[in-house]
Design a protein around this motif. Structure first.
Motif, PDB file in Angstrom:
ATOM      1  N   PHE A   1       0.849  -1.201   0.000  1.00 23.91           N
ATOM      2  CA  PHE A   1       0.000   0.000   0.000  1.00 23.91           C
ATOM      3  C   PHE A   1       0.878   1.242   0.000  1.00 23.91           C
ATOM      4  O   PHE A   1       0.686   2.158  -0.811  1.00 23.91           O
ATOM      5  CB  PHE A   1      -0.909  -0.030   1.229  1.00 23.91           C
TER       6      PHE A   1
ATOM      7  N   TYR B   1      -9.446   1.412   3.863  1.00 20.60           N
ATOM      8  CA  TYR B   1      -8.224   1.671   3.096  1.00 20.60           C
ATOM      9  C   TYR B   1      -8.279   0.832   1.824  1.00 20.60           C
ATOM     10  O   TYR B   1      -8.209  -0.394   1.871  1.00 20.60           O
ATOM     11  CB  TYR B   1      -6.985   1.347   3.931  1.00 20.60           C
TER      12      TYR B   1
ATOM     13  N   VAL C   1      -7.338  -0.280  -2.193  1.00 25.05           N
ATOM     14  CA  VAL C   1      -6.219  -0.428  -3.113  1.00 25.05           C
ATOM     15  C   VAL C   1      -6.742  -0.787  -4.497  1.00 25.05           C
ATOM     16  O   VAL C   1      -7.772  -1.462  -4.642  1.00 25.05           O
ATOM     17  CB  VAL C   1      -5.214  -1.511  -2.649  1.00 25.05           C
TER      18      VAL C   1
ATOM     19  N   THR D   1      -4.225   3.899  -4.509  1.00 25.77           N
ATOM     20  CA  THR D   1      -4.748   3.850  -3.144  1.00 25.77           C
ATOM     21  C   THR D   1      -5.722   4.992  -2.880  1.00 25.77           C
ATOM     22  O   THR D   1      -5.699   6.026  -3.549  1.00 25.77           O
ATOM     23  CB  THR D   1      -3.613   3.970  -2.097  1.00 25.77           C
TER      24      THR D   1
END
Length: 208
Positions: free
Chosen positions: A68, A108, A110, A120
């Protein structure tokens, strides 16, 4: 001065500072966000072989965290004003983001192309005492994967997450020097208002 300083604009100008960019605060109520108009963007990303997933779905492992950050760091390399604000190391990013008490791997996102993370976006609460307000952090795509609508697609997923979290005020930041992301925010329905001015004064190095 090596660190950004806060003054009134007129005072900064009187000291010889020049405006580099106007900084904006962008706000949206995710409860009114409709993802339907952006389904073609999501479908195009999928047809090109990209997958949008979350850190939770990747297992939230140390390896996933490193992937990430590497994608974020690569995407951030040519972010306007990065020479003034500086880039963040992996350890610092972990300390500020992944080790935060408000970190939620479900928020979060991706963009993956095979085994490579190429983009991201992140959404997090402003504090552990959640009051319905959240913040969108850095959204970006590696340079060699841009131009495919991926930044818009991953930010749509971020908005959907905020909506599911019953967020009523989602904030992010932007500035005039980053036209592409500013356009994406407007397209997604974020309002925009001036927040502050980024002023710079250059000093010539003294000759020995």
């Amino acid at each position: 001065l090596n660190e950004p300083q806060t003054f009134s604009k007129s005072a900064a100008e009187s000291w010889g500072y020049q405006e580099k960019s106007t900084m904006f605060q962008n706000v949206i109520n995710p409860q009114g966000f409709d993802a339907a108009p952006f389904q073609d963007c999501l479908e195009t990303a999928e047809s090109l072989g990209y997958t949008i997933t979350t850190m939770a779905e990747l297992g939230n492992t140390d390896q996933a965290k490193r992937a990430f950050w590497e994608a974020l760091d690569d995407a951030d390399e040519d972010t306007p004003l990065i020479d003034y604000f500086g880039r963040m190391s992996f350890d610092d990013y972990c300390r500020i983001e992944f080790d935060s008490e408000v970190y939620d791997p479900e928020g979060y996102f991706v963009v993956a192309f095979g085994n490579l993370v190429v983009g991201t976006s992140s959404v997090h609460k402003l504090s552990k005492d959640y009051d319905g307000e959240m913040y969108v952090g850095f959204t970006g795509v590696r340079p060699d994967h841009r131009g495919k609508g991926l930044a818009t697609a991953v930010k749509v997923r971020a908005l959907e997450y905020a909506k599911q979290m019953n967020c009523h005020k989602l904030k992010t930041g932007n500035d005039t020097s980053n036209g592409p992301m500013r356009a994406i925010n407007k397209k997604l329905g974020f309002s925009e208002e001036e927040f502050q001015f980024f002023m710079v004064k250059e000093f010539e190095e003294e000759q020995e």
